[in-house]
Design a protein around this motif. Structure first.
Motif, PDB file in Angstrom:
ATOM      1  N   ALA A  25      73.469  19.481 -12.805  1.00 23.97           N
ATOM      2  CA  ALA A  25      75.055  18.516 -11.953  1.00 23.97           C
ATOM      3  C   ALA A  25      75.429  19.830 -11.177  1.00 23.97           C
ATOM      4  O   ALA A  25      75.838  20.037 -10.019  1.00 23.97           O
ATOM      5  N   ASN A  59      79.891   5.507 -10.767  1.00 23.93           N
ATOM      6  CA  ASN A  59      79.960   5.104 -11.771  1.00 23.93           C
ATOM      7  C   ASN A  59      80.141   3.813 -12.294  1.00 23.93           C
ATOM      8  O   ASN A  59      79.417   3.634 -13.483  1.00 23.93           O
ATOM      9  N   THR A 110      73.098  11.900 -10.847  1.00 21.55           N
ATOM     10  CA  THR A 110      74.482  11.548 -11.751  1.00 21.55           C
ATOM     11  C   THR A 110      75.627  12.806 -11.355  1.00 21.55           C
ATOM     12  O   THR A 110      76.879  12.312 -11.873  1.00 21.55           O
ATOM     13  N   TYR A 111      75.322  13.969 -10.302  1.00 22.90           N
ATOM     14  CA  TYR A 111      76.398  14.291  -9.677  1.00 22.90           C
ATOM     15  C   TYR A 111      77.756  13.536  -9.409  1.00 22.90           C
ATOM     16  O   TYR A 111      78.609  13.414  -9.309  1.00 22.90           O
ATOM     17  N   SER A 113      77.761  10.238  -9.256  1.00 21.65           N
ATOM     18  CA  SER A 113      78.244   9.304 -10.768  1.00 21.65           C
ATOM     19  C   SER A 113      79.660   9.711 -11.067  1.00 21.65           C
ATOM     20  O   SER A 113      80.442   9.344 -11.960  1.00 21.65           O
ATOM     21  N   THR A 114      79.548  11.109 -11.255  1.00 21.51           N
ATOM     22  CA  THR A 114      80.233  12.069 -12.453  1.00 21.51           C
ATOM     23  C   THR A 114      81.422  12.336 -11.448  1.00 21.51           C
ATOM     24  O   THR A 114      82.837  13.454 -12.174  1.00 21.51           O
ATOM     25  N   ALA A 121      80.281   9.004 -17.636  1.00 23.80           N
ATOM     26  CA  ALA A 121      80.001   8.314 -16.464  1.00 23.80           C
ATOM     27  C   ALA A 121      78.396   8.380 -16.238  1.00 23.80           C
ATOM     28  O   ALA A 121      77.263   9.410 -17.196  1.00 23.80           O
TER      29      ALA A 121
END
Length: 156
Positions: A25, A59, A110-111, A113-114, A121
């Motif tokens: 993250a 997400n 991933t970041y 998505s959050t 997410a």
């Protein structure tokens, strides 16, 4: 130093997997700041009519396997043409980020998505990115993929 302390604390608490996610993250946030924030803004809210928002959308799009592949294809191949995000139309070009490693693209996605704050997410892995990278596409083909996905599962 902070990463080392976090890793030691997590390992001591038996949470070494959590330390890996925190590291991803943090890397994703830095990668977003370096590669994406200039257009999509530091918050991921985008610029109406110029750059679509990512926050609260990625997400949702990545919640299906097809959507997750599409999101990876955008970063790996770029995107060109007219699209609608929310209730706003955009005409533009998203450059390919294929020069980035699979690990970096996974951390970045991933970041992003959050950004919505959704605890569930979807996360991306380097192996998923590697698999998506195996079949290069042209930016126009990625737009066709988006349109097909939008027909099957309307995109936010």
């Amino acid at each position: 130093m902070k990463k080392t302390i976090l890793a030691v604390l997590a390992a001591t608490a038996g949470l070494s997997g959590l330390a890996g996610n925190a590291h991803a993250a943090a890397d994703g946030a830095q990668l977003f700041s370096t590669h994406c924030a200039m257009c999509h803004q530091s918050t991921g809210d985008g610029v109406p009519g110029q750059f679509p928002p990512l926050k609260g959308r990625i997400n949702q799009i990545a919640a299906t396997p097809e959507g997750k592949n599409y999101v990876m294809h955008v970063l790996l191949n770029g995107l060109a043409g007219s699209l609608k995000a929310g209730n706003t139309s955009y005409m533009g070009y998203m450059p390919s980020m294929a020069a980035m490693s699979d690990e970096d693209i996974a951390a970045l996605l991933t970041y992003v998505s959050t950004l919505s704050g959704d605890a569930s997410a979807p996360a991306f892995t380097a192996d998923e990115v590697k698999s998506a990278r195996a079949t290069p596409l042209q930016p126009g083909q990625v737009l066709e993929e988006r349109n097909t996905l939008n027909t099957a599962h309307p995109l936010p």
